[in-house]
Design a protein around this motif. Structure first.
Motif, PDB file in Angstrom:
ATOM      1  N   ALA A 213     -62.805 117.566  -0.275  1.00 52.74           N
ATOM      2  CA  ALA A 213     -63.569 116.331  -0.458  1.00 52.74           C
ATOM      3  C   ALA A 213     -63.692 116.056  -1.951  1.00 52.74           C
ATOM      4  N   VAL A 214     -63.306 114.854  -2.350  1.00 49.68           N
ATOM      5  CA  VAL A 214     -63.313 114.458  -3.758  1.00 49.68           C
ATOM      6  C   VAL A 214     -64.198 113.230  -3.919  1.00 49.68           C
ATOM      7  N   VAL A 215     -65.050 113.247  -4.926  1.00 50.42           N
ATOM      8  CA  VAL A 215     -65.898 112.103  -5.277  1.00 50.42           C
ATOM      9  C   VAL A 215     -65.533 111.677  -6.691  1.00 50.42           C
ATOM     10  N   VAL A 216     -65.395 110.377  -6.911  1.00 49.94           N
ATOM     11  CA  VAL A 216     -65.018 109.905  -8.240  1.00 49.94           C
ATOM     12  C   VAL A 216     -66.010 108.885  -8.775  1.00 49.94           C
ATOM     13  N   SER A 217     -66.183 108.926 -10.084  1.00 55.35           N
ATOM     14  CA  SER A 217     -66.899 107.875 -10.807  1.00 55.35           C
ATOM     15  C   SER A 217     -65.923 106.732 -11.085  1.00 55.35           C
ATOM     16  N   ALA A 218     -66.420 105.658 -11.691  1.00 53.57           N
ATOM     17  CA  ALA A 218     -65.542 104.586 -12.147  1.00 53.57           C
ATOM     18  C   ALA A 218     -64.775 105.046 -13.377  1.00 53.57           C
ATOM     19  N   ALA A 219     -63.585 104.491 -13.558  1.00 56.55           N
ATOM     20  CA  ALA A 219     -62.773 104.836 -14.728  1.00 56.55           C
ATOM     21  C   ALA A 219     -63.594 104.671 -16.005  1.00 56.55           C
ATOM     22  N   GLY A 220     -63.594 105.706 -16.834  1.00 58.45           N
ATOM     23  CA  GLY A 220     -64.400 105.695 -18.050  1.00 58.45           C
ATOM     24  C   GLY A 220     -63.594 105.355 -19.289  1.00 58.45           C
ATOM     25  N   LYS A 221     -64.091 105.804 -20.427  1.00 56.65           N
ATOM     26  CA  LYS A 221     -63.421 105.530 -21.696  1.00 56.65           C
ATOM     27  C   LYS A 221     -62.156 106.376 -21.821  1.00 56.65           C
ATOM     28  N   SER A 222     -61.182 105.831 -22.539  1.00 52.09           N
ATOM     29  CA  SER A 222     -59.969 106.581 -22.847  1.00 52.09           C
ATOM     30  C   SER A 222     -59.542 106.228 -24.265  1.00 52.09           C
ATOM     31  N   ALA A 223     -58.448 106.796 -24.714  1.00 52.27           N
ATOM     32  CA  ALA A 223     -57.969 106.516 -26.072  1.00 52.27           C
ATOM     33  C   ALA A 223     -57.675 105.034 -26.269  1.00 52.27           C
ATOM     34  N   SER A 224     -57.222 104.364 -25.217  1.00 50.69           N
ATOM     35  CA  SER A 224     -56.877 102.943 -25.333  1.00 50.69           C
ATOM     36  C   SER A 224     -57.938 102.011 -24.758  1.00 50.69           C
ATOM     37  N   GLU A 225     -58.950 102.584 -24.085  1.00 52.57           N
ATOM     38  CA  GLU A 225     -60.003 101.775 -23.461  1.00 52.57           C
ATOM     39  C   GLU A 225     -61.363 102.254 -23.964  1.00 52.57           C
ATOM     40  N   PRO A 226     -61.953 101.540 -24.939  1.00 58.07           N
ATOM     41  CA  PRO A 226     -63.204 102.010 -25.538  1.00 58.07           C
ATOM     42  C   PRO A 226     -64.458 101.734 -24.707  1.00 58.07           C
ATOM     43  N   ILE A 227     -64.325 100.980 -23.611  1.00 57.08           N
ATOM     44  CA  ILE A 227     -65.487 100.606 -22.810  1.00 57.08           C
ATOM     45  C   ILE A 227     -65.280 101.065 -21.371  1.00 57.08           C
ATOM     46  N   LYS A 228     -66.306 101.667 -20.788  1.00 54.48           N
ATOM     47  CA  LYS A 228     -66.244 102.092 -19.395  1.00 54.48           C
ATOM     48  C   LYS A 228     -66.148 100.877 -18.471  1.00 54.48           C
ATOM     49  N   VAL A 229     -65.476 101.041 -17.336  1.00 58.39           N
ATOM     50  CA  VAL A 229     -65.383  99.951 -16.367  1.00 58.39           C
ATOM     51  C   VAL A 229     -66.763  99.516 -15.904  1.00 58.39           C
ATOM     52  N   THR A 230     -67.659 100.466 -15.699  1.00 57.67           N
ATOM     53  CA  THR A 230     -69.020 100.113 -15.271  1.00 57.67           C
ATOM     54  C   THR A 230     -69.691  99.186 -16.279  1.00 57.67           C
ATOM     55  N   ASP A 231     -69.535  99.465 -17.558  1.00 57.86           N
ATOM     56  CA  ASP A 231     -70.135  98.611 -18.585  1.00 57.86           C
ATOM     57  C   ASP A 231     -69.472  97.233 -18.617  1.00 57.86           C
ATOM     58  N   LEU A 232     -68.184  97.162 -18.331  1.00 62.37           N
ATOM     59  CA  LEU A 232     -67.502  95.866 -18.262  1.00 62.37           C
ATOM     60  C   LEU A 232     -68.021  95.052 -17.083  1.00 62.37           C
ATOM     61  N   LEU A 233     -68.286  95.706 -15.968  1.00 64.57           N
ATOM     62  CA  LEU A 233     -68.837  95.008 -14.807  1.00 64.57           C
ATOM     63  C   LEU A 233     -70.243  94.502 -15.086  1.00 64.57           C
ATOM     64  N   ILE A 234     -71.010  95.269 -15.835  1.00 63.63           N
ATOM     65  CA  ILE A 234     -72.347  94.797 -16.234  1.00 63.63           C
ATOM     66  C   ILE A 234     -72.216  93.581 -17.144  1.00 63.63           C
ATOM     67  N   GLN A 235     -71.221  93.599 -18.024  1.00 60.64           N
ATOM     68  CA  GLN A 235     -70.968  92.423 -18.871  1.00 60.64           C
ATOM     69  C   GLN A 235     -70.669  91.196 -18.031  1.00 60.64           C
ATOM     70  N   ILE A 236     -69.868  91.355 -16.988  1.00 63.93           N
ATOM     71  CA  ILE A 236     -69.553  90.224 -16.104  1.00 63.93           C
ATOM     72  C   ILE A 236     -70.834  89.654 -15.494  1.00 63.93           C
ATOM     73  N   GLU A 237     -71.697  90.523 -15.015  1.00 63.37           N
ATOM     74  CA  GLU A 237     -72.956  90.070 -14.409  1.00 63.37           C
ATOM     75  C   GLU A 237     -73.804  89.305 -15.424  1.00 63.37           C
ATOM     76  N   GLN A 238     -73.849  89.782 -16.656  1.00 61.25           N
ATOM     77  CA  GLN A 238     -74.642  89.121 -17.695  1.00 61.25           C
ATOM     78  C   GLN A 238     -74.041  87.773 -18.073  1.00 61.25           C
ATOM     79  N   LEU A 239     -72.718  87.718 -18.195  1.00 63.33           N
ATOM     80  CA  LEU A 239     -72.047  86.453 -18.510  1.00 63.33           C
ATOM     81  C   LEU A 239     -72.261  85.441 -17.383  1.00 63.33           C
TER      82      LEU A 239
END
Length: 442
Positions: free
Chosen positions: A32-58
């Protein structure tokens, strides 16, 4: 059987997905595997969760959210294509896009875990089980009986599953988010429901350090600690494990292993009911937080004046402030809260206490840090508190308050913000140099 939870950094891009697959494939017990949302990487400075929060705010400001959404879509499609997967993630993206205008915050923010789990299930060849099919909450409390019944109905003998973390379904059939870091909780609950032998929490560090490595360079790793010690350290600020994720596995005495996705060969930290006597440490860990305020009320024999205490708590309740600690004495009572939680209401609270309660005085201390020393050994060796106080006094660190928890495993010191790092360093260096019992690896 093992439940393995992988955090956002562990699933940030295609290369990280490959590391997860190697780890899962290395042991057939990881079913059984549980995953979080894709996080920061070398080419992606913002977590997907934070981008989704940005969408809600916009969206709520009436601004264009499509560029942010399109970036998220490109990111998931990019992972899918880099791994040569067959899952039609575009269909899910179109559905999410069509619902943004009317979507609840919980639904929208949870889509990062949903999409990540969809890709991971396809990559591993596991069954995708959506969390809203069995993670059932009723009035903000998790319904274990209903959840287990629903989960078992979804599984077949030999099932190997991937579940998105961080969310479930409430009693009204709506998406319900857990606290930030909630994928730890999802994994812990799943381990409980399945009766796992081990709950693995894979992150980007090789276990828990005894003290914040940003303060203590090359801080010792904690090899073993108890559930209670982990919960207290998590409450006091370590970010490796979510505090509320402890109870579901502790209830069934399922060990927790905190491990590093990027270095699976390295030992991590094991969390168990009882640490072996030979491994017992005088101090297990040191953690803390800055920026507290302390409101202290004084009244002669206050502990016997239930009428005044009732007035005081009525005032506090009216301001709806979450207080972390409420230390008391015969003539005094203190309310300790993070500055951000008070939300600029300190002056109004103090005025109300002075004007509405028959108190001798109301005092305020600001810019306070709390530093906690956590160990099962504290209750067995009460002189430890005195030793640490003497050592801090000799270091000319002014102690604003001392709180000894009734559980006897946590000792909290209040110091000025400016002495926060110095206090942690002094405790770490002095306590562990003089004590030879510590069994910790560098």
């Amino acid at each position: 059987m093992k439940v393995a939870k992988f955090g956002g950094s562990s699933v940030a891009d295609a290369d990280q997905f490959r590391k997860v697959k190697a780890i899962v494939g290395a042991n057939a017990d990881r079913k059984a595997v549980v995953v979080s949302a894709a996080g920061k990487s070398a080419s992606e400075p913002i977590k997907v969760t934070d981008l989704l929060i940005q969408i809600e705010q916009l969206r709520d400001r009436g601004q264009d959210f499509l560029p942010v959404f399109n970036h998220i879509a490109d990111r998931f499609i990019g992972i899918r294509d880099a791994l040569d997967l067959n899952v039609a993630i575009e269909d899910d993206l179109r559905l999410i896009k069509s619902q943004i205008v009317e979507a609840s915050y919980d639904y929208l923010v949870s889509r990062g875990e949903f999409l990540t789990a969809k890709l991971m299930a396809d990559f591993l060849g596991f069954q995708f089980v959506d969390a809203n099919q069995f993670m059932i909450f009723s009035h903000h409390h998790f319904d274990y009986a209903a959840a287990k019944q629903h989960l078992l109905s979804l599984l077949t003998p030999g099932s190997r599953i991937v579940v998105p973390g961080f969310y479930g379904l409430d009693e009204h059939g709506k998406t319900h988010l857990m606290p930030r870091g909630g994928s730890d909780i999802s994994g812990s609950i799943l381990a409980n429901l399945l009766g796992a032998d081990l709950y693995e929490n894979w992150t980007d560090v090789s276990g828990i350090k005894m003290a914040d490595p940003r303060i203590i360079d090359q801080s010792r790793k904690i090899n073993e600690l108890t559930y209670e010690e982990l919960q207290e350290l998590s409450y006091m600020g370590i970010s490796v494990f979510q505090e509320e994720a402890v109870q579901p596995v502790r209830e069934k005495r399922i060990p927790i292993a905190i491990l590093n996705t990027n270095h699976p060969e390295e030992d991590g930290t094991l969390v168990v009911s009882h640490v072996r006597e030979s491994a017992a440490n005088l101090v297990t860990g040191i953690a803390g937080k800055k920026d507290y305020v302390i409101i202290t009320i004084n009244k002669y024999q206050l502990s016997k004046r239930l009428d005044i205490l009732s007035q005081v708590f009525a005032v506090i309740q009216r301001f709806d402030v979450a207080f972390d600690y409420l230390p008391s004495g015969t003539d005094a009572f203190s309310f300790i809260a993070r500055r951000g939680d008070v939300k600029g209401q300190v002056g109004a609270i103090m005025d109300a206490l002075r004007n509405e309660c028959d108190l001798d005085s109301v005092e305020l201390a600001k810019d306070i840090s709390l530093v906690a020393v956590v160990s099962d050994e504290l209750g067995k060796r009460p002189a430890v508190a005195g030793k640490i106080l003497d050592m801090l006094d000799n270091s000319q660190i002014k102690i604003q308050l001392v709180i000894q928890q009734s559980s006897d495993i946590k000792l909290v010191f209040g110091v000025a913000n400016q002495d926060y790092e110095k206090t942690i360093e002094k405790i770490y260096r002095n306590v562990n140099v003089t004590e030879k019992k510590l069994r910790m690896a560098i």
